[in-house]
Scaffold this motif. Structure first.
Motif, PDB file in Angstrom:
ATOM      1  N   ILE A 138       0.830  -1.205   0.000  1.00  0.00           N
ATOM      2  CA  ILE A 138       0.000   0.000   0.000  1.00  0.00           C
ATOM      3  C   ILE A 138       0.869   1.262   0.000  1.00  0.00           C
ATOM      4  CG2 ILE A 138      -1.828   1.245   1.217  1.00  0.00           C
ATOM      5  CD1 ILE A 138      -2.713  -1.497   0.341  1.00  0.00           C
ATOM      6  N   LEU A 139       0.510   2.212  -0.846  1.00  0.00           N
ATOM      7  CA  LEU A 139       1.136   3.535  -0.826  1.00  0.00           C
ATOM      8  C   LEU A 139       0.099   4.551  -0.369  1.00  0.00           C
ATOM      9  CD1 LEU A 139       3.587   5.397  -1.564  1.00  0.00           C
ATOM     10  CD2 LEU A 139       2.439   5.767  -3.767  1.00  0.00           C
ATOM     11  N   ILE A 140       0.486   5.379   0.596  1.00  0.00           N
ATOM     12  CA  ILE A 140      -0.358   6.479   1.062  1.00  0.00           C
ATOM     13  C   ILE A 140       0.325   7.791   0.690  1.00  0.00           C
ATOM     14  CG2 ILE A 140      -1.259   7.661   3.105  1.00  0.00           C
ATOM     15  CD1 ILE A 140      -1.615   4.885   4.364  1.00  0.00           C
ATOM     16  N   ILE A 141      -0.411   8.694   0.047  1.00  0.00           N
ATOM     17  CA  ILE A 141       0.163   9.972  -0.384  1.00  0.00           C
ATOM     18  C   ILE A 141      -0.393  11.105   0.457  1.00  0.00           C
ATOM     19  CG2 ILE A 141       0.449  11.586  -2.294  1.00  0.00           C
ATOM     20  CD1 ILE A 141       0.109   9.315  -4.242  1.00  0.00           C
ATOM     21  N   GLN A 142       0.498  11.889   1.054  1.00  0.00           N
ATOM     22  CA  GLN A 142       0.135  13.122   1.760  1.00  0.00           C
ATOM     23  C   GLN A 142       1.318  14.078   1.623  1.00  0.00           C
ATOM     24  OE1 GLN A 142      -1.140  16.193   3.298  1.00  0.00           O
ATOM     25  NE2 GLN A 142      -2.657  14.570   3.376  1.00  0.00           N
ATOM     26  N   LEU A 143       1.133  15.125   0.839  1.00  0.00           N
ATOM     27  CA  LEU A 143       2.259  15.967   0.442  1.00  0.00           C
ATOM     28  C   LEU A 143       2.288  17.345   1.095  1.00  0.00           C
ATOM     29  CD1 LEU A 143       2.174  15.255  -3.416  1.00  0.00           C
ATOM     30  CD2 LEU A 143       3.567  14.110  -1.681  1.00  0.00           C
ATOM     31  N   TRP A 144       1.185  17.798   1.649  1.00  0.00           N
ATOM     32  CA  TRP A 144       1.146  19.215   2.003  1.00  0.00           C
ATOM     33  C   TRP A 144       1.476  19.473   3.467  1.00  0.00           C
ATOM     34  CZ3 TRP A 144       2.053  21.991  -1.892  1.00  0.00           C
ATOM     35  CH2 TRP A 144       1.912  23.386  -1.841  1.00  0.00           C
ATOM     36  N   GLY A 145       0.598  20.089   4.250  1.00  0.00           N
ATOM     37  CA  GLY A 145       0.967  20.653   5.539  1.00  0.00           C
ATOM     38  C   GLY A 145       1.200  19.662   6.657  1.00  0.00           C
ATOM     39  N   VAL A 146       1.924  20.133   7.673  1.00  0.00           N
ATOM     40  CA  VAL A 146       2.179  19.343   8.879  1.00  0.00           C
ATOM     41  C   VAL A 146       0.872  19.024   9.591  1.00  0.00           C
ATOM     42  CG1 VAL A 146       3.181  19.434  11.204  1.00  0.00           C
ATOM     43  CG2 VAL A 146       4.541  20.142   9.233  1.00  0.00           C
ATOM     44  N   GLY A 147      -0.003  20.037   9.731  1.00  0.00           N
ATOM     45  CA  GLY A 147      -1.262  19.823  10.435  1.00  0.00           C
ATOM     46  C   GLY A 147      -2.110  18.749   9.791  1.00  0.00           C
ATOM     47  N   LYS A 150       2.326  -4.155   3.796  1.00  0.00           N
ATOM     48  CA  LYS A 150       3.486  -3.299   3.654  1.00  0.00           C
ATOM     49  C   LYS A 150       3.001  -1.894   3.345  1.00  0.00           C
ATOM     50  CE  LYS A 150       7.757  -2.536   1.082  1.00  0.00           C
ATOM     51  NZ  LYS A 150       8.594  -2.956  -0.076  1.00  0.00           N
ATOM     52  N   LEU A 151       3.291  -0.960   4.252  1.00  0.00           N
ATOM     53  CA  LEU A 151       2.755   0.395   4.157  1.00  0.00           C
ATOM     54  C   LEU A 151       3.880   1.379   3.855  1.00  0.00           C
ATOM     55  CD1 LEU A 151      -0.146   1.391   4.579  1.00  0.00           C
ATOM     56  CD2 LEU A 151       0.480   2.008   6.901  1.00  0.00           C
ATOM     57  N   THR A 152       3.710   2.163   2.788  1.00  0.00           N
ATOM     58  CA  THR A 152       4.694   3.186   2.419  1.00  0.00           C
ATOM     59  C   THR A 152       3.999   4.541   2.380  1.00  0.00           C
ATOM     60  OG1 THR A 152       5.956   1.628   1.067  1.00  0.00           O
ATOM     61  CG2 THR A 152       6.334   3.961   0.654  1.00  0.00           C
ATOM     62  N   ILE A 153       4.656   5.552   2.955  1.00  0.00           N
ATOM     63  CA  ILE A 153       4.122   6.914   2.948  1.00  0.00           C
ATOM     64  C   ILE A 153       4.919   7.750   1.961  1.00  0.00           C
ATOM     65  CG2 ILE A 153       3.544   8.937   4.331  1.00  0.00           C
ATOM     66  CD1 ILE A 153       2.128   6.501   5.372  1.00  0.00           C
ATOM     67  N   LEU A 154       4.245   8.367   1.013  1.00  0.00           N
ATOM     68  CA  LEU A 154       4.888   9.328   0.117  1.00  0.00           C
ATOM     69  C   LEU A 154       4.580  10.718   0.645  1.00  0.00           C
ATOM     70  CD1 LEU A 154       6.491   9.840  -2.515  1.00  0.00           C
ATOM     71  CD2 LEU A 154       4.289  10.023  -3.694  1.00  0.00           C
ATOM     72  N   THR A 155       5.630  11.416   1.065  1.00  0.00           N
ATOM     73  CA  THR A 155       5.434  12.722   1.696  1.00  0.00           C
ATOM     74  C   THR A 155       6.584  13.645   1.319  1.00  0.00           C
ATOM     75  OG1 THR A 155       4.977  13.813   3.815  1.00  0.00           O
ATOM     76  CG2 THR A 155       6.590  12.014   3.840  1.00  0.00           C
ATOM     77  N   THR A 156       6.646  14.797   1.928  1.00  0.00           N
ATOM     78  CA  THR A 156       7.718  15.757   1.677  1.00  0.00           C
ATOM     79  C   THR A 156       8.560  15.918   2.935  1.00  0.00           C
ATOM     80  OG1 THR A 156       6.186  17.542   2.263  1.00  0.00           O
ATOM     81  CG2 THR A 156       6.447  17.032  -0.090  1.00  0.00           C
TER      82      THR A 156
END
Length: 370
Positions: A37-46, A66-72
């Motif tokens: 699984i890929l989870i996408i969250q790119l924007w704010g900390v809050g 298997k969990l992967t986070i796509l972030t900044t």
């Protein structure tokens, strides 16, 4: 790249790409087994903090996934070390590189972005099954579409994205944020002489995308002077390095400066995660620091005007949201899911500029403090 440039290209080029790629997507009500699984969250900390309860419920139900986070970079500290992370820079090279290296690599992509087109485009190329919100042209790229409910707390709306896996949003608090022993040691060294004090944290700033969320600095000055009339209180101001100057403007008019500490730009985000636990009370605008405090179980007072506490209140028992935006015909002018994050719709030279925030008085805050 500046936020304005990113949003400009995302809006116009992104809409075109979503419309084209949407011709190659078909809906699918059948859910694949949640393995990779890929989870996408790119924007704010809050907002990243608000994604955690849903992710936690998913992991609890499917511990072998298997969990992967796509972030900044700016948000990566929010996610626990147990999650595999991919850090994305919001530029064409980084985005293309991730897509090329992960073509159809993931069984399922859960796109937790509310408006950005680029996250949907990434989802299209790297996931066989894509779950996202049902509004705007970006929704054409999802195989499974979820209604964005703007009449509930955003943490619940993020958690709704896991509903295809029969997961219900049955939580009443946010997930605690992690910090290291090193983070704890540094903050404890700052607080070593304050053990008998009542510590109030204040964050007067807000992210660059909508400064109109800020309560006027003079109000913060007046509040600080009122709070410090109690002899046992210490106030710690927090924020980014860029917000240190605005805090100094507040402090210039504070009567008991010796009972204040300005830590803006002097501690890391993870150190703030620990510091927030040490506050007896936190007061701040509708911004990331407020959500950090709520996640760490600290009594939190959030100040709202351009946005609604229904959606973004400091989530958790005993926390308080103060909203008096009914005086403004434009409130809420911030609707993240619609891509509406303007500065105040009144001119900066107008007496009505930030009228929703100015309508919150110092007394409104003080009556909520023991």
């Amino acid at each position: 790249m500046s936020i304005k440039i990113i949003k400009f290209f995302d809006k116009f080029l992104g809409n075109i790409l979503c419309s084209i790629l949407g011709n190659f997507t078909s809906s699918n009500s059948k859910i694949l087994p949640p393995k990779n699984i890929l989870i996408i969250q790119l924007w704010g900390v809050g907002e990243s903090i608000l994604t955690l309860p849903g992710i936690s419920l998913f992991q609890e139900k499917y511990p072998t996934s298997k969990l992967t986070i796509l972030t900044t970079n700016r948000n990566s500290d929010v996610y626990p070390k147990k999650f595999n992370q991919k850090i994305l820079k919001l530029n064409p090279f980084s985005i293309l590189s991730f897509i090329v290296n992960n073509l159809k690599h993931f069984d399922t992509v859960i796109d937790m972005e509310e408006y950005l087109n680029i996250s949907a485009i990434i989802s299209f190329f790297v996931g066989r099954q894509r779950i996202g919100y049902s509004h705007n042209s970006r929704s054409k790229l999802y195989t499974n579409k979820i209604l964005y409910n703007s009449n509930q707390h955003t943490s619940k709306t993020f958690s709704d994205l896991f509903s295809p896996f029969q997961i219900k949003s049955n939580f009443n608090s946010l997930e605690p944020l992690e910090f290291s022993k090193k983070d704890k040691f540094h903050i404890d060294s700052i607080l070593k002489n304050l053990k008998s004090k009542s510590i109030i944290g204040i964050a007067p700033g807000a992210a660059e995308s909508a400064k109109s969320r800020m309560w006027p600095l003079d109000y913060y000055t007046s509040l600080t002077n009122q709070l410090l009339k109690q002899p046992n209180r210490i106030i710690i101001f927090v924020g980014t390095k860029e917000e240190s100057d605005l805090i100094n403007k507040i402090l210039k008019k504070v009567n008991q400066k010796n009972k204040t500490i300005n830590l803006a730009g002097k501690i890391t985000l993870k150190e703030f995660f620990y510091l927030a636990k040490k506050f007896n009370l936190f007061i701040g605008n509708d911004a990331g620091a407020m959500h950090v405090s709520a996640a760490q179980g600290t009594k939190t007072i959030g100040l709202f005007g351009p946005n609604l506490p229904t959606r973004f209140s400091p989530f958790g028992q005993n926390n308080i949201s103060i909203y008096k935006g009914e005086v403004c015909k434009y409130s809420p002018c911030i609707n993240v899911h619609k891509g509406q994050v303007p500065d105040c719709l009144y001119s900066k030279t107008s007496k009505s500029y930030q009228k929703c925030m100015k309508n919150i008085t110092v007394k409104d805050v003080l009556v909520n403090i023991p």
